[in-house]
Design an enzyme around this catalytic site. Structure first.
Site, PDB file in Angstrom:
ATOM      1  N   ASP A  75      -6.883  -8.564   9.364  1.00 18.32           N
ATOM      2  CA  ASP A  75      -6.357  -8.859   8.023  1.00 18.32           C
ATOM      3  C   ASP A  75      -5.267  -9.894   8.234  1.00 18.32           C
ATOM      4  O   ASP A  75      -4.224  -9.595   8.807  1.00 18.32           O
ATOM      5  CB  ASP A  75      -5.799  -7.567   7.405  1.00 18.32           C
ATOM      6  CG  ASP A  75      -5.119  -7.797   6.059  1.00 18.32           C
ATOM      7  OD1 ASP A  75      -4.884  -8.972   5.691  1.00 18.32           O
ATOM      8  OD2 ASP A  75      -4.799  -6.793   5.390  1.00 18.32           O
ATOM      9  N   HIS A  86      -3.610  -6.699  -1.618  1.00 16.64           N
ATOM     10  CA  HIS A  86      -4.486  -6.352  -0.496  1.00 16.64           C
ATOM     11  C   HIS A  86      -5.939  -6.192  -0.952  1.00 16.64           C
ATOM     12  O   HIS A  86      -6.704  -5.471  -0.332  1.00 16.64           O
ATOM     13  CB  HIS A  86      -4.020  -5.037   0.139  1.00 16.64           C
ATOM     14  CG  HIS A  86      -2.699  -5.124   0.834  1.00 16.64           C
ATOM     15  ND1 HIS A  86      -2.572  -5.513   2.141  1.00 16.64           N
ATOM     16  CD2 HIS A  86      -1.429  -4.879   0.399  1.00 16.64           C
ATOM     17  CE1 HIS A  86      -1.292  -5.486   2.495  1.00 16.64           C
ATOM     18  NE2 HIS A  86      -0.575  -5.106   1.448  1.00 16.64           N
ATOM     19  N   ASP A  89      -9.644  -7.218   2.154  1.00 14.09           N
ATOM     20  CA  ASP A  89      -8.685  -8.194   2.686  1.00 14.09           C
ATOM     21  C   ASP A  89      -8.860  -8.416   4.187  1.00 14.09           C
ATOM     22  O   ASP A  89      -7.988  -8.990   4.832  1.00 14.09           O
ATOM     23  CB  ASP A  89      -7.243  -7.765   2.359  1.00 14.09           C
ATOM     24  CG  ASP A  89      -6.882  -6.407   2.924  1.00 14.09           C
ATOM     25  OD1 ASP A  89      -7.709  -5.800   3.635  1.00 14.09           O
ATOM     26  OD2 ASP A  89      -5.754  -5.935   2.661  1.00 14.09           O
ATOM     27  N   GLY A  93      -5.017 -13.430  26.923  1.00  9.99           N
ATOM     28  CA  GLY A  93      -6.317 -13.254  27.584  1.00  9.99           C
ATOM     29  C   GLY A  93      -7.266 -12.314  26.872  1.00  9.99           C
ATOM     30  O   GLY A  93      -8.455 -12.318  27.135  1.00  9.99           O
ATOM     31  N   ASN A  94      -6.760 -11.467  25.985  1.00  7.26           N
ATOM     32  CA  ASN A  94      -7.623 -10.495  25.308  1.00  7.26           C
ATOM     33  C   ASN A  94      -6.938 -10.063  24.026  1.00  7.26           C
ATOM     34  O   ASN A  94      -5.736  -9.784  24.035  1.00  7.26           O
ATOM     35  CB  ASN A  94      -7.819  -9.286  26.250  1.00  7.26           C
ATOM     36  CG  ASN A  94      -8.957  -8.403  25.798  1.00  7.26           C
ATOM     37  OD1 ASN A  94      -8.944  -7.909  24.681  1.00  7.26           O
ATOM     38  ND2 ASN A  94      -9.948  -8.222  26.658  1.00  7.26           N
ATOM     39  N   ASP A 133     -12.902  -1.324   4.581  1.00 12.28           N
ATOM     40  CA  ASP A 133     -11.523  -1.658   4.197  1.00 12.28           C
ATOM     41  C   ASP A 133     -10.859  -0.410   3.609  1.00 12.28           C
ATOM     42  O   ASP A 133     -11.519   0.411   2.973  1.00 12.28           O
ATOM     43  CB  ASP A 133     -11.510  -2.804   3.172  1.00 12.28           C
ATOM     44  CG  ASP A 133     -10.095  -3.316   2.923  1.00 12.28           C
ATOM     45  OD1 ASP A 133      -9.246  -3.214   3.843  1.00 12.28           O
ATOM     46  OD2 ASP A 133      -9.827  -3.810   1.811  1.00 12.28           O
ATOM     47  N   LYS A 134      -9.552  -0.309   3.838  1.00 11.58           N
ATOM     48  CA  LYS A 134      -8.730   0.827   3.390  1.00 11.58           C
ATOM     49  C   LYS A 134      -9.136   2.128   4.087  1.00 11.58           C
ATOM     50  O   LYS A 134      -9.159   3.196   3.485  1.00 11.58           O
ATOM     51  CB  LYS A 134      -8.786   1.010   1.864  1.00 11.58           C
ATOM     52  CG  LYS A 134      -8.528  -0.262   1.062  1.00 11.58           C
ATOM     53  CD  LYS A 134      -7.134  -0.830   1.238  1.00 11.58           C
ATOM     54  CE  LYS A 134      -6.923  -2.093   0.422  1.00 11.58           C
ATOM     55  NZ  LYS A 134      -6.893  -3.322   1.252  1.00 11.58           N
ATOM     56  N   TYR A 146       4.027   2.592  12.287  1.00 10.59           N
ATOM     57  CA  TYR A 146       2.921   2.504  11.341  1.00 10.59           C
ATOM     58  C   TYR A 146       2.881   1.129  10.711  1.00 10.59           C
ATOM     59  O   TYR A 146       3.745   0.772   9.950  1.00 10.59           O
ATOM     60  CB  TYR A 146       3.050   3.591  10.282  1.00 10.59           C
ATOM     61  CG  TYR A 146       2.618   4.913  10.819  1.00 10.59           C
ATOM     62  CD1 TYR A 146       1.271   5.220  10.921  1.00 10.59           C
ATOM     63  CD2 TYR A 146       3.540   5.831  11.273  1.00 10.59           C
ATOM     64  CE1 TYR A 146       0.851   6.420  11.453  1.00 10.59           C
ATOM     65  CE2 TYR A 146       3.137   7.042  11.804  1.00 10.59           C
ATOM     66  CZ  TYR A 146       1.793   7.325  11.889  1.00 10.59           C
ATOM     67  OH  TYR A 146       1.379   8.513  12.425  1.00 10.59           O
ATOM     68  N   LYS A 179      -3.644   0.660   8.465  1.00 10.01           N
ATOM     69  CA  LYS A 179      -4.911   1.234   8.922  1.00 10.01           C
ATOM     70  C   LYS A 179      -5.709   0.096   9.536  1.00 10.01           C
ATOM     71  O   LYS A 179      -5.527  -1.067   9.185  1.00 10.01           O
ATOM     72  CB  LYS A 179      -5.662   1.859   7.746  1.00 10.01           C
ATOM     73  CG  LYS A 179      -4.936   3.038   7.145  1.00 10.01           C
ATOM     74  CD  LYS A 179      -4.917   4.234   8.089  1.00 10.01           C
ATOM     75  CE  LYS A 179      -3.911   5.257   7.609  1.00 10.01           C
ATOM     76  NZ  LYS A 179      -3.498   6.205   8.645  1.00 10.01           N
ATOM     77  N   ASP A 195      -8.966  -0.613   9.402  1.00 13.40           N
ATOM     78  CA  ASP A 195     -10.081  -1.203   8.654  1.00 13.40           C
ATOM     79  C   ASP A 195     -11.183  -1.651   9.627  1.00 13.40           C
ATOM     80  O   ASP A 195     -11.365  -2.842   9.882  1.00 13.40           O
ATOM     81  CB  ASP A 195      -9.585  -2.368   7.780  1.00 13.40           C
ATOM     82  CG  ASP A 195      -8.587  -1.874   6.730  1.00 13.40           C
ATOM     83  OD1 ASP A 195      -8.600  -0.677   6.407  1.00 13.40           O
ATOM     84  OD2 ASP A 195      -7.786  -2.688   6.260  1.00 13.40           O
ATOM     85  N   ASP A 239      -5.611   0.381  -5.293  1.00 15.84           N
ATOM     86  CA  ASP A 239      -5.915  -0.320  -4.021  1.00 15.84           C
ATOM     87  C   ASP A 239      -7.136   0.281  -3.323  1.00 15.84           C
ATOM     88  O   ASP A 239      -7.195   0.336  -2.084  1.00 15.84           O
ATOM     89  CB  ASP A 239      -4.719  -0.298  -3.062  1.00 15.84           C
ATOM     90  CG  ASP A 239      -3.584  -1.220  -3.492  1.00 15.84           C
ATOM     91  OD1 ASP A 239      -3.703  -1.860  -4.554  1.00 15.84           O
ATOM     92  OD2 ASP A 239      -2.584  -1.289  -2.759  1.00 15.84           O
TER      93      ASP A 239
HETATM   94  C1  F6R Z   1      -3.745   0.179   1.981  1.00 16.97           C
HETATM   95  C2  F6R Z   1      -3.220  -1.114   1.557  1.00 16.97           C
HETATM   96  C3  F6R Z   1      -2.428  -1.183   0.311  1.00 16.97           C
HETATM   97  C4  F6R Z   1      -0.946  -1.434   0.605  1.00 16.97           C
HETATM   98  C5  F6R Z   1      -0.111  -1.441  -0.697  1.00 16.97           C
HETATM   99  C6  F6R Z   1       1.348  -1.777  -0.444  1.00 16.97           C
HETATM  100  O1  F6R Z   1      -4.319   0.104   3.248  1.00 16.97           O
HETATM  101  O2  F6R Z   1      -3.424  -2.102   2.216  1.00 16.97           O
HETATM  102  O3  F6R Z   1      -2.595  -0.034  -0.455  1.00 16.97           O
HETATM  103  O4  F6R Z   1      -0.454  -0.460   1.478  1.00 16.97           O
HETATM  104  O5  F6R Z   1      -0.618  -2.408  -1.591  1.00 16.97           O
HETATM  105  O6  F6R Z   1       1.399  -2.980   0.233  1.00 16.97           O
HETATM  106  P1  F6R Z   1       2.741  -3.728   0.640  1.00 16.97           P
HETATM  107  O7  F6R Z   1       3.632  -2.731   1.338  1.00 16.97           O
HETATM  108  O8  F6R Z   1       2.256  -4.822   1.551  1.00 16.97           O
HETATM  109  O9  F6R Z   1       3.356  -4.254  -0.628  1.00 16.97           O
HETATM  110 MG    MG Z   2      -3.913  -6.207   3.767  1.00 16.33          MG
HETATM  111 MG    MG Z   3      -7.748  -4.176   4.849  1.00 13.46          MG
END
Ligand code: F6R
Ligand code: MG
Ligand code: MG
Length: 369
Positions: free
Chosen positions: A11, A18, A52, A103-104, A131-132, A228, A231, A233, A286
């Site tokens: 991403d 997103h 995304d 290298g990777n 995604d998600k 964190y 995710k 994806d 989302d």
């Molecule tokens: C879930 C995801 C979205 C974002 C949410 C907040 O994987 O990508 O739900 O977590 O839109 O995004 P930020 O913190 O980037 O504003």
């Molecule tokens: Mg994103």
């Molecule tokens: Mg994504």
């Protein structure tokens, strides 16, 4: 002929928020890979997206973990990030966790699924992208494809599949791996892969021929970055037909949507909805989480396709079901099981709230002993 199929994804910026990928970013990635093909590094390529996330599907002769191929993907993501930054897309470059390529791409943010194999007379490939959600989302579908006769009748009535498959399972916390034979060890296997956040299925092999059948990206961005950050994806490559599940057996698990983690702020469970690539635009809260499936035939490494497998009408019912499940989950608002357990949430205010109120907790040990 031996060919390597590499799917490397990241991403590198969302449009809008997103919810989707910008066409200019996809065009830039295609431009970079066209150049790599012209130079002879790649046999062929296809650039696609799921929500995304940008997926680079590449064929070549350099084997898995090739530094040249990984560098090509990394440079493509960097070039795409420049476009994303110029458009001020959301989270431009968000999955590129390091400033310098070493290298990777493993451990640097992008997800990787690669396999090398002798191309069959007819080499049918399905590339799944989500995604998600996170890598463990492939656990139940892979189990159904390669171990469940109620999904894959070939396990029962096709002599070249009847001996079963080997599952390679990773422990993403302890950084260990183990293999299980199906069908003999399915009860042991399920103890682990029924906990998909910790034990994703990394690969599946044919038991008799030992041929690679499926491989998934198991990078967990959250663990990798030591915090964190999102995710992962994930993507997954599945070989199909002949000694492997038929196309219909590969796609069948997605007709019954399951709940996966990763919806809104990477902190909620939601149904995994199978969609055409053009519908991988998670918009409701989302989400809900999406999965796409692109089908190819390989011809001496040339990617003949894709066919957008979930564009088929027969997945409409699954989409309706997923929307119904989304309603049920959303009804829970900030409560579990919609919200993930505390330690699984990508976003949390618990440390600061606990710090603020900790003096107000009164000891009641006597009530519980
Ligand atoms: C879930 C995801 C979205 C974002 C949410 C907040 O994987 O990508 O739900 O977590 O839109 O995004 P930020 O913190 O980037 O504003
Ligand atoms: Mg994103
Ligand atoms: Mg994504």
């Amino acid at each position: 002929m031996k060919v390597t199929l590499s799917v490397i994804k990241a991403d590198i910026g969302g449009y809008v928020g997103h919810s989707d990928s910008h066409p200019d970013v996809l065009a830039k990635a295609s431009e970079c890979l066209a150049e790599a093909k012209k130079k002879g590094l790649l046999i062929d390529y296809h650039v696609t997206k799921c929500g995304d996330d940008l997926q680079l599907i590449m064929t070549h002769k350099l084997g898995v973990d090739s530094d040249k191929i990984h560098k090509c993907a990394w440079d493509t993501f960097l070039a795409g990030t420049e476009v994303a930054k110029a458009l001020k897309l959301h989270g431009a470059g968000q999955d590129l966790l390091s400033d310098a390529f070493s290298g990777n791409v493993r451990g640097m943010g992008p997800g990787v699924a690669e396999m090398e194999f002798e191309e069959r007379v007819a080499e049918t490939i399905i590339i799944l992208a989500a995604d998600k959600t996170s890598a463990g989302a492939w656990n139940m579908p892979l189990y159904k494809m390669f171990a469940d006769p109620f999904n894959t009748i070939g396990l029962v009535i096709a002599s070249n599949m009847h001996d079963g498959f080997i599952f390679e399972v990773h422990d993403v916390k302890e950084h260990k791996k183990i293999t299980f034979n199906a069908p003999d060890e399915i009860y042991d296997l399920l103890v682990f892969i029924g906990a998909p956040g910790r034990f994703p299925v990394r690969a599946v092999y044919h038991r008799v021929t030992q041929e690679i059948a499926a491989v998934s990206s198991t990078q967990k961005l959250s663990y990798m970055a030591g915090r964190y950050v999102g995710k992962d994806d994930p993507v997954c490559i599945v070989r199909s037909q002949g000694q492997f599940p038929a196309v219909g057996e590969v796609l069948e698990p997605f007709t019954a949507p399951i709940l996966v983690e990763g919806w809104m702020r990477g902190s909620h469970q939601g149904p995994l909805m199978p969609v055409a690539v053009c519908d991988s635009t998670p918009g409701r809260f989302d989400g809900p989480p999406r999965v796409t499936a692109l089908g190819f035939q390989l011809s001496n490494g040339r990617l003949v396709g894709p066919r957008d497998m979930f564009a088929d009408k027969s997945f409409d019912h699954a989409r309706d079901k997923a929307n119904e499940m989304a309603d049920i989950m959303r009804r829970h608002g900030p409560f579990e099981p919609h919200r993930l357990p505390l330690e699984e949430m990508e976003y949390t205010t618990m440390p600061q709230v606990m710090e603020k109120v900790k003096g107000r907790f009164i000891d009641i040990t006597e009530n519980y002993v």
